[in-house]
Design a protein around this motif. Structure first.
Motif, PDB file in Angstrom:
ATOM      1  N   ALA A 145       1.072  -1.247   0.019  1.00  0.00           N
ATOM      2  CA  ALA A 145      -0.096   0.060  -0.044  1.00  0.00           C
ATOM      3  C   ALA A 145       0.931   1.282   0.035  1.00  0.00           C
ATOM      4  CB  ALA A 145      -1.044  -0.048   1.265  1.00  0.00           C
ATOM      5  N   ARG A 146       2.031   1.381   0.891  1.00  0.00           N
ATOM      6  CA  ARG A 146       2.672   2.337   0.805  1.00  0.00           C
ATOM      7  C   ARG A 146       3.540   2.680  -0.752  1.00  0.00           C
ATOM      8  NH1 ARG A 146       4.502   0.051   5.858  1.00  0.00           N
ATOM      9  NH2 ARG A 146       3.466   1.095   7.650  1.00  0.00           N
ATOM     10  N   GLU A 147       3.880   1.627  -1.136  1.00  0.00           N
ATOM     11  CA  GLU A 147       4.612   1.823  -2.523  1.00  0.00           C
ATOM     12  C   GLU A 147       3.493   2.239  -3.465  1.00  0.00           C
ATOM     13  OE1 GLU A 147       7.536   1.631  -3.263  1.00  0.00           O
ATOM     14  OE2 GLU A 147       7.620   1.290  -1.051  1.00  0.00           O
ATOM     15  N   ILE A 148       2.187   1.581  -3.546  1.00  0.00           N
ATOM     16  CA  ILE A 148       1.286   2.088  -4.369  1.00  0.00           C
ATOM     17  C   ILE A 148       0.931   3.775  -4.076  1.00  0.00           C
ATOM     18  CG2 ILE A 148      -1.223   2.043  -4.969  1.00  0.00           C
ATOM     19  CD1 ILE A 148      -1.129  -0.876  -4.327  1.00  0.00           C
ATOM     20  N   HIS A 149       1.005   3.899  -2.886  1.00  0.00           N
ATOM     21  CA  HIS A 149       0.692   5.581  -2.508  1.00  0.00           C
ATOM     22  C   HIS A 149       1.793   6.348  -3.017  1.00  0.00           C
ATOM     23  CE1 HIS A 149      -0.615   8.978   0.187  1.00  0.00           C
ATOM     24  NE2 HIS A 149       0.585   9.040   0.490  1.00  0.00           N
ATOM     25  N   LYS A 150       3.086   5.791  -2.783  1.00  0.00           N
ATOM     26  CA  LYS A 150       4.275   6.575  -3.563  1.00  0.00           C
ATOM     27  C   LYS A 150       4.021   6.854  -4.941  1.00  0.00           C
ATOM     28  CE  LYS A 150       7.199   5.351   0.317  1.00  0.00           C
ATOM     29  NZ  LYS A 150       8.678   4.494   0.574  1.00  0.00           N
ATOM     30  N   THR A 151       3.665   5.636  -5.591  1.00  0.00           N
ATOM     31  CA  THR A 151       3.585   5.936  -7.016  1.00  0.00           C
ATOM     32  C   THR A 151       2.456   6.881  -7.475  1.00  0.00           C
ATOM     33  OG1 THR A 151       4.040   3.734  -7.339  1.00  0.00           O
ATOM     34  CG2 THR A 151       2.679   4.513  -9.176  1.00  0.00           C
ATOM     35  N   LYS A 152       1.438   6.912  -6.582  1.00  0.00           N
ATOM     36  CA  LYS A 152       0.488   7.924  -6.723  1.00  0.00           C
ATOM     37  C   LYS A 152       0.755   9.284  -6.582  1.00  0.00           C
ATOM     38  CE  LYS A 152      -3.643   5.139  -5.918  1.00  0.00           C
ATOM     39  NZ  LYS A 152      -5.050   5.273  -5.505  1.00  0.00           N
ATOM     40  N   ILE A 153       1.796   9.388  -5.511  1.00  0.00           N
ATOM     41  CA  ILE A 153       2.338  10.850  -5.531  1.00  0.00           C
ATOM     42  C   ILE A 153       3.385  11.052  -6.708  1.00  0.00           C
ATOM     43  CG2 ILE A 153       4.178  12.027  -4.036  1.00  0.00           C
ATOM     44  CD1 ILE A 153       3.086  10.598  -1.781  1.00  0.00           C
TER      45      ILE A 153
END
Length: 86
Positions: A10-18
């Motif tokens: 989830a953190r990696e997905i969030h960083k990708t969205k950023i």
């Protein structure tokens, strides 16, 4: 018993969205920077905004988030604009 959320993923997905959200913002700031240079205007604020965008994926709050709600709350609207989670 339910299935939990894989917070690492989830953190990696969030960083990708950023990263996706900041790409057009950085491009727009590049144009502002060039215009400021052409007129010898100050570029200090533009440089600071660009640095904030570059630093956004490394925000310590992302790693500290213990659940999905806390992670979504780490979207800094003042830097990144409207949250994709709202």
């Amino acid at each position: 018993m339910g299935f939990g959320i894989d917070m690492a993923k989830a953190r990696e997905i969030h960083k990708t969205k950023i990263r996706d959200a900041r790409t057009p913002l950085l491009a727009a700031l590049d144009v502002e920077f060039q215009k400021a240079q052409e007129t010898s205007a100050s570029t200090t604020d533009i440089v600071a905004k660009k640095q904030a965008l570059r630093d956004a994926p490394a925000d310590s709050g992302i790693e500290a988030a213990s659940d999905e709600t806390a992670l979504k709350a780490q979207w800094n609207t003042s830097v990144l604009g409207t949250s994709p989670y709202s």
